[in-house]
Structures are given as C-alpha cells and as structure tokens.
Design an enzyme around this catalytic site. Structure first.
Site, PDB file in Angstrom:
ATOM      1  N   ASP A 225       9.301   0.061  -1.136  1.00  0.00           N
ATOM      2  CA  ASP A 225       8.305   1.101  -1.367  1.00  0.00           C
ATOM      3  C   ASP A 225       8.924   2.438  -0.928  1.00  0.00           C
ATOM      4  OD1 ASP A 225       5.707   2.198  -1.780  1.00  0.00           O
ATOM      5  OD2 ASP A 225       5.055   1.667   0.219  1.00  0.00           O
TER       6      ASP A 225
ATOM      7  N   PHE B 208      -0.899  -0.178  -5.154  1.00  0.00           N
ATOM      8  CA  PHE B 208      -0.893  -1.252  -4.161  1.00  0.00           C
ATOM      9  C   PHE B 208      -1.090  -2.590  -4.866  1.00  0.00           C
ATOM     10  CE2 PHE B 208      -2.632  -4.056  -0.909  1.00  0.00           C
ATOM     11  CZ  PHE B 208      -1.648  -3.914   0.059  1.00  0.00           C
TER      12      PHE B 208
ATOM     13  N   ASP C 103      10.453  -8.527  -0.751  1.00  0.00           N
ATOM     14  CA  ASP C 103       9.399  -8.649  -1.753  1.00  0.00           C
ATOM     15  C   ASP C 103       9.286  -7.333  -2.534  1.00  0.00           C
ATOM     16  OD1 ASP C 103       8.497  -7.236   0.468  1.00  0.00           O
ATOM     17  OD2 ASP C 103       6.598  -8.288   0.640  1.00  0.00           O
TER      18      ASP C 103
ATOM     19  N   ASP D 225       0.771  -9.261   0.623  1.00  0.00           N
ATOM     20  CA  ASP D 225      -0.565  -9.416   1.206  1.00  0.00           C
ATOM     21  C   ASP D 225      -1.363  -8.127   1.252  1.00  0.00           C
ATOM     22  OD1 ASP D 225       1.244  -8.312   3.288  1.00  0.00           O
ATOM     23  OD2 ASP D 225      -0.545  -8.419   4.533  1.00  0.00           O
TER      24      ASP D 225
ATOM     25  N   ARG E 242      -1.300 -13.731  -0.153  1.00  0.00           N
ATOM     26  CA  ARG E 242       0.110 -14.120  -0.324  1.00  0.00           C
ATOM     27  C   ARG E 242       0.269 -15.353  -1.205  1.00  0.00           C
ATOM     28  NH1 ARG E 242       3.080 -11.127   3.428  1.00  0.00           N
ATOM     29  NH2 ARG E 242       2.124 -10.808   5.453  1.00  0.00           N
TER      30      ARG E 242
ATOM     31  N   LYS F 255       9.265   0.397  -6.215  1.00  0.00           N
ATOM     32  CA  LYS F 255       8.394   1.503  -6.618  1.00  0.00           C
ATOM     33  C   LYS F 255       9.230   2.781  -6.604  1.00  0.00           C
ATOM     34  CE  LYS F 255       4.114  -0.260  -4.417  1.00  0.00           C
ATOM     35  NZ  LYS F 255       3.201  -0.055  -3.268  1.00  0.00           N
TER      36      LYS F 255
HETATM   37  P1  IMP Z   1       8.776   0.308   2.823  1.00  0.00           P
HETATM   38  O1  IMP Z   1       9.396   0.239   4.185  1.00  0.00           O
HETATM   39  O2  IMP Z   1       7.859   1.476   2.659  1.00  0.00           O
HETATM   40  O3  IMP Z   1       9.807   0.252   1.705  1.00  0.00           O
HETATM   41  O4  IMP Z   1       7.806  -0.916   2.670  1.00  0.00           O
HETATM   42  C1  IMP Z   1       8.256  -2.169   2.603  1.00  0.00           C
HETATM   43  C2  IMP Z   1       7.239  -3.195   3.059  1.00  0.00           C
HETATM   44  O5  IMP Z   1       5.880  -2.745   2.976  1.00  0.00           O
HETATM   45  C3  IMP Z   1       7.341  -4.358   2.134  1.00  0.00           C
HETATM   46  O6  IMP Z   1       8.276  -5.297   2.599  1.00  0.00           O
HETATM   47  C4  IMP Z   1       5.931  -4.904   2.099  1.00  0.00           C
HETATM   48  O7  IMP Z   1       5.779  -5.852   3.125  1.00  0.00           O
HETATM   49  C5  IMP Z   1       5.052  -3.716   2.355  1.00  0.00           C
HETATM   50  N1  IMP Z   1       4.514  -3.172   1.083  1.00  0.00           N
HETATM   51  C6  IMP Z   1       4.936  -2.094   0.393  1.00  0.00           C
HETATM   52  N2  IMP Z   1       4.214  -1.884  -0.719  1.00  0.00           N
HETATM   53  C7  IMP Z   1       3.287  -2.874  -0.750  1.00  0.00           C
HETATM   54  C8  IMP Z   1       2.247  -3.216  -1.689  1.00  0.00           C
HETATM   55  O8  IMP Z   1       2.016  -2.593  -2.742  1.00  0.00           O
HETATM   56  N3  IMP Z   1       1.522  -4.325  -1.367  1.00  0.00           N
HETATM   57  C9  IMP Z   1       1.735  -5.062  -0.237  1.00  0.00           C
HETATM   58  N4  IMP Z   1       2.702  -4.781   0.650  1.00  0.00           N
HETATM   59  C10 IMP Z   1       3.483  -3.697   0.391  1.00  0.00           C
HETATM   60 MG    MG Z   2       7.856  -7.201   3.359  1.00  0.00          MG
END
Ligand code: IMP
Ligand code: MG
Length: 181
Positions: free
Chosen positions: A108, A157, A105, A164, A170, A136
């Site tokens: 980040d 966010f 999805d 979610d 969602r 991002k």
């Molecule tokens: P990462 O491991 O930091 O890249 O984060 C990835 C996971 O964190 C994603 O698959 C999302 O489930 C969750 N996530 C990251 N940013 C957001 C956001 O802005 N809203 C909701 N969920 C997020």
């Molecule tokens: Mg995810």
C-alpha cells in the site's frame, strides 16, 4: 457470495478466486524463470498474517528448492495505515548471506516493505526481492521497486484471501472491496 458484512461495513466482490489463481500462476512463472538453476536455496519470507494464503498458493507453484520463514509485522488499524510499522514476531533463524523473497499480501504505502528490507539488510542478507499479491500504485510512496506484482488495484480498502478488516475476513476465498454506498 456477492456481498459480505464484516462488523459495521459491507464489502462487494471484486476479484474472484479464479482470477487470483491465474495471476498467481503468472507471477510464479516469472519467479521460476528468474530463479531456475539457482545454486543457493532462497528463503521465501511470508509476512504474517495477511500473506499466508498467497504464500501457500505461490509456494506450490515454485519449482526451485526454497526454504520458508515467516515474520509478523503490523501497521494497520481498522481501514487505515498508521505509518508506524511494528515487528510483532521476529525471524527465528540466521539468514545472513541468503537471498530472500519477501511475500506480501498487499503493498500500500510501502512503509512495511521499506522497514522489512532495512531489517533484512541489517541482518546481512545477500539480496531481498519483493513479491506481492496486490499493489496499490496510487498509494505507494517509496523509491524501492517492487520486483513481482501479481495484481495492481486502485486505492480502495479490500479484504479476503488473507486480508482482513480488524482481523476478520481473511478466510474469504475471493477478494472483496469496501462498498461505498
Ligand atoms: P503498507 O505498509 O502501507 O504498504 O501496508 C502494508 C500492510 O497493510 C499490508 O501488509 C496489509 O496487512 C495492510 N493493508 C494495506 N492495504 C490494505 C487493504 O486494502 N486491506 C487490508 N489490509 C491492508
Ligand atoms: Mg500484511
């Protein structure tokens, strides 16, 4: 809906469904170009729960034969990444030697993607690619490239279209951003 309230927070509309679908059309075209006439059957790996809506829309647009698998990981608590990725539901079949398109999805910090790619490499996949609905760039802290990005967004966010806030939101068909005021 212009605004939605989820628990204690208010979110305002950020990306309408139509824009999301146009971005999915484009990213699907790119994947189809890269995988057309492939002789293998790539695995589309949906990262639950967030990528469920995006995966469904993306798969409808893929024109080559592919298989669907899902994995469930968790790293977020509330509106912050904990930096600690847990595997909550593992892979149910042997994917050694296969090419895998990871469908996320949102990317980040990139912790989840890096962990997942490591896990897939340990399982002997032939190659793994990342396709994410949202990226991002300001939050991303990894060296690995993201192969397919449907939309880039600032470091805010967001919820909706599978994403979610503490498990709710969602089902929203548009994407919403946290309202600051
Ligand atoms: P990462 O491991 O930091 O890249 O984060 C990835 C996971 O964190 C994603 O698959 C999302 O489930 C969750 N996530 C990251 N940013 C957001 C956001 O802005 N809203 C909701 N969920 C997020
Ligand atoms: Mg995810």
């Amino acid at each position: 809906m212009e605004r939605v309230k989820l628990f204690d927070k208010t979110f305002r509309i950020f990306i309408p469904e139509k824009k999301i679908e146009e971005a999915i059309d484009k990213v699907a075209d790119r994947i189809n170009d890269d995988f057309k006439n492939c002789e293998d059957i790539p695995v589309v790996l949906c990262v639950l729960n967030g990528a469920i809506m995006f995966t469904a829309e993306l798969m409808k647009r893929l024109t080559f034969n592919c298989e669907l698998l899902s994995v469930k990981l968790s790293s977020y608590s509330g509106t912050c990444s904990t930096g600690n990725v847990r595997q909550v539901l593992g892979l149910t079949s042997d994917i050694s030697g296969r090419r895998v398109i990871i469908v996320e999805d949102i990317v980040d910090t990139g912790n989840t993607i890096v962990e997942l790619k490591k896990m897939l490499a340990e399982r002997g996949v032939a190659a793994s690619y990342v396709c994410t609905m949202l990226f991002k760039p300001e939050a991303y802290r990894q060296d690995v490239g993201i192969d397919y990005v449907a939309m880039e967004i600032p470091n805010d966010f967001i919820v909706g279209y599978g994403l979610d806030y503490n498990e709710i939101g969602r089902n929203l068909k548009d994407i919403y951003v946290l309202d600051q005021d």
